[in-house]
Enzyme design. Structure first.
Site, mmCIF file in Angstrom:
data_model
loop_
_atom_site.group_PDB
_atom_site.id
_atom_site.type_symbol
_atom_site.label_atom_id
_atom_site.label_comp_id
_atom_site.label_asym_id
_atom_site.label_seq_id
_atom_site.Cartn_x
_atom_site.Cartn_y
_atom_site.Cartn_z
ATOM 1 N N ASP A 127 0.838 -1.189 0.000
ATOM 2 C CA ASP A 127 0.000 0.000 0.000
ATOM 3 C C ASP A 127 0.884 1.254 0.000
ATOM 4 O O ASP A 127 1.777 1.392 0.841
ATOM 5 C CB ASP A 127 -0.885 -0.022 1.243
ATOM 6 C CG ASP A 127 -1.964 1.047 1.236
ATOM 7 O OD1 ASP A 127 -2.385 1.457 0.144
ATOM 8 O OD2 ASP A 127 -2.393 1.458 2.340
ATOM 9 N N ASP A 164 -8.553 0.691 6.771
ATOM 10 C CA ASP A 164 -7.479 0.674 7.765
ATOM 11 C C ASP A 164 -7.947 1.305 9.073
ATOM 12 O O ASP A 164 -7.878 0.690 10.130
ATOM 13 C CB ASP A 164 -6.254 1.409 7.216
ATOM 14 C CG ASP A 164 -5.031 1.295 8.137
ATOM 15 O OD1 ASP A 164 -5.087 0.509 9.094
ATOM 16 O OD2 ASP A 164 -4.027 1.982 7.890
#
Length: 309
Positions: free
Chosen positions: A82, A256
């Protein structure tokens, strides 16, 4: 079952009108909670690692945790980098066993973004790894990514189509109103679905990615604050907006902040109610369960990927 790329995942998600959850992992309990939920819901899964996670837990530990998850669950799992901000970190992850990498050169101008992304695509594709890139910039803070509101900008649909054609990238993160962190909106939540629809028409059957797509679930914010936290005014993307995006061209939704909030709320509650306890297993166990419950909810009610295997 070995790690998979996102190619087939995204094709099925696009055709089926759902999205795959891309959940950020930092330690064993987070991995276990996410994977246990996906196993129960029979959902494909993307486990993603940020630069900050690699600094915290080390590349090798995270890879081995995901390998254990594969063996334990037999799920199709992609391991994704990411927000890789350079060719070097992307190469390191390609060489180190990742099946998907994100090159985020969105802080550069268009031509430089194309140049860097193309370099990553050429290397990754030669090693059987898929690539995500970003065009447009999301505001907010997440790990090493920090973009001010003034620097944030929405993605231009025509430029997105040109970028994909020039780079050969496999998926594209676009900016339509989401942002990183727990404070995504100061006023009413807004996603530019008209912009998303235009991108989908210019890039038919091409997987679009939404970053900064946690809902910042009020129950976890409230619990954090109830047990000693101080996160007033936190606000995320409403789940019905994310579900709508998943029925369009969005095939990957990044989550997240909701993981962090679920875990922290549970730990705060346990320690407040059990002040004499100091065994980490006693508070990390319930935290893992909180993550599992939250992820199962996302898979069923937001992503729509439940029972798609």
């Amino acid at each position: 079952m070995p790690l998979v790329t996102t190619k087939e995942m995204f094709k099925q998600a696009y055709d089926g009108g759902y999205a795959i959850g891309a959940f950020n992992v930092n330690n064993m309990e987070i991995v276990q909670g996410i994977v246990d939920a996906a196993k129960e819901e029979e959902s494909p899964l993307i486990l993603q690692v940020s630069a900050g996670a690699r600094k915290y837990a080390k590349h090798i530990y995270l890879v081995k945790l995901v390998e254990a998850a594969l063996e334990d669950s037999n799920l199709p799992i992609a391991l994704h980098l990411d927000h890789g901000d350079s060719f070097e970190i992307c190469k390191d992850c390609v060489d180190g066993g990742f099946t998907s990498v994100m090159i985020d050169a969105s802080h550069h101008d268009f031509d430089e973004n194309v140049k860097i992304t193309k370099q990553v695509v050429e290397y990754a594709h030669a090693h059987g790894v898929v690539v995500e890139a970003e065009l447009g910039r999301l505001a907010g803070v997440e790990d090493d990514v920090n973009v001010s509101d003034a620097d944030a900008r929405f993605t231009d649909p025509e430029q997105a189509a040109e970028f994909v054609a020039l780079t050969g990238v496999d998926s594209l993160a676009i900016a339509i109103g989401t942002s990183h962190g727990a404070y995504k909106f100061k006023g009413d939540p807004y996603l530019d679905f008209e912009r998303l629809e235009k991108v989908g028409k210019l890039l038919p059957n091409f997987p679009i990615v939404l970053h900064g797509a946690s809902t910042v679930l009020p129950e976890f914010v409230q619990k954090c604050n109830q047990f000693g936290g101080n996160i007033p005014g936190a606000q995320g993307v409403p789940e019905e907006m994310l579900r709508r995006a998943a029925t369009m061209s969005v095939c990957k939704i990044n989550i997240d902040t909701d993981l962090r909030l679920a875990m922290t709320a549970s730990v705060r509650e346990y320690l407040a109610q059990n002040p004499s306890e100091f065994d980490p297993r006693k508070y990390l166990g319930p935290a893992r369960d909180a993550i599992k419950g939250m992820v199962a909810h996302k898979i069923k009610n937001v992503l729509g990927s439940s029972h798609t295997l």
